[in-house]
Design a protein around this motif. Sequence first.
Motif, mmCIF file in Angstrom:
data_model
loop_
_atom_site.group_PDB
_atom_site.id
_atom_site.type_symbol
_atom_site.label_atom_id
_atom_site.label_comp_id
_atom_site.label_asym_id
_atom_site.label_seq_id
_atom_site.Cartn_x
_atom_site.Cartn_y
_atom_site.Cartn_z
ATOM 1 N N GLY A 10 5.967 5.068 0.316
ATOM 2 C CA GLY A 10 5.165 4.280 1.245
ATOM 3 C C GLY A 10 5.927 3.934 2.510
ATOM 4 N N ALA A 11 7.227 3.637 2.363
ATOM 5 C CA ALA A 11 8.049 3.341 3.536
ATOM 6 C C ALA A 11 8.169 4.563 4.440
ATOM 7 N N VAL A 12 8.348 5.729 3.835
ATOM 8 C CA VAL A 12 8.401 6.970 4.616
ATOM 9 C C VAL A 12 7.094 7.180 5.369
ATOM 10 N N ALA A 13 5.980 6.915 4.690
ATOM 11 C CA ALA A 13 4.667 7.105 5.323
ATOM 12 C C ALA A 13 4.491 6.166 6.510
ATOM 13 N N GLU A 14 5.005 4.931 6.414
ATOM 14 C CA GLU A 14 4.888 3.984 7.524
ATOM 15 C C GLU A 14 5.606 4.492 8.773
ATOM 16 N N VAL A 15 6.802 5.022 8.584
ATOM 17 C CA VAL A 15 7.574 5.525 9.729
ATOM 18 C C VAL A 15 6.947 6.804 10.262
ATOM 19 N N ARG A 19 3.824 3.608 12.398
ATOM 20 C CA ARG A 19 3.488 2.198 12.266
ATOM 21 C C ARG A 19 4.748 1.322 12.198
ATOM 22 N N ALA A 20 5.908 1.967 12.099
ATOM 23 C CA ALA A 20 7.175 1.232 12.034
ATOM 24 C C ALA A 20 8.296 2.156 12.472
#
Length: 416
Positions: free
Chosen positions: A144-149, A153-154
């Motif tokens: 999920g963190a990878v998907a945000e970047v 979105r981040a």
Amino acid sequence: MSQETSGHMSDDASAAIDGLTVAIIPARGGSKGVPRKNLRTVGGVPLVVRAIRAAQHAERIDVVVVSTDDEEIAAVSAAAGARVIRRPPELSGDTASSESALLHAVDEIEAGFGGEAGSAGERVGIIAFLQATSPFIPSAALAGAVAEVRADRADSVFSAYETYGFLWRRGGGDTGDGDQATAINHEAAHRPRRQDREPHHLETGAFYVFRAAAFRRHRHRFFGRTRIAEVPEWTAIEIDDEPQLRIADALAAVHGQAEDAPGRVSVQAVVTDFDGVHTDDTAIIDADGGERVRVSREDGMGVALLRRAGIPMLILSTEQNPVVRARAEKLRVPVLHGIDDKEQALRTWAAGAGIGLDDIAYLGNDVNDLPAMRIVGWPVAVANAHPRVLAEARVVLTRTGGNGAVRELIERVLPA
């Protein structure tokens, strides 16, 4: 994902992300608090291997890399499927920062792993920095963190868990007493109910995901639009001392290996001790000094099923005793007995059979089995094993030695 810490668009967001998403796991050989920490096991699995598996099971991670100065860590990491980058001595000391190891690793990856034969350099777009000292890295949260970047979105995302705890600082009071407690995130005279308190997030140290190009410029892991990847509190333990290692082992027994199907042991070969595994660890001595042992017919049927499935098996025993060879011949299983160095014997056998150590289950019961158990992917213990063996086993069987333990292991191997 929680709300980002900065509400405005950053300069780092203007550049499109292209290139690989690379998980980098720094793992030095030296450690003062817990010697050889990155190779110590939790739930029978070395810490560095647990981190590798967490990255391998996270979607959108293209390459998993371990940066190390240690030959044994390099060998274990490669066996687990990671690419290995050799870290130079000047980046391997106690004062070397994680950031320096990450920058070196990115340079090596983009140079084609230092010009390694068959490797072509490719741009790194996103870095997922994992710490092996966190044994319970949630793969879904990491993905999920990878998907945000990747979705812009981040710029930087880190793992943390929500807490409503009252925080205090020792010292800082007006009395001059250095041990006086001072409230940090609340008023000491006002104790609101949990539902009336504002939650905070505590950084776990398990993983950080960020844009590679911006990391090169800032040279630290927090920049631009920084967001939180919320993880369960129980995953937040970090291994810095022996008590934490024991706590992590207990948690592993409760939560299990997320990547393993329940009860199954996925291997390509089975290796067992003899006394205390095929037997109940007792012997009858006759007047001439000959030994008789008690074995399980269930085990015999299990071994026959394993043989029919084409899965290699080996009996590896310290004892030089005719009864060991006689049982092995009855089972039609190769045996190495009278072995003092089980680890080396197992390494030699595995290499000759062309089987990776990570794909072997070793079933033991006593402390002389520990060296062999520590090098395989699936260290397994009989139910009545020595406490030290139980502590290092990835799987503890429900049956005792000589009472169907071998059959139980085989029944877990065959469905996998």
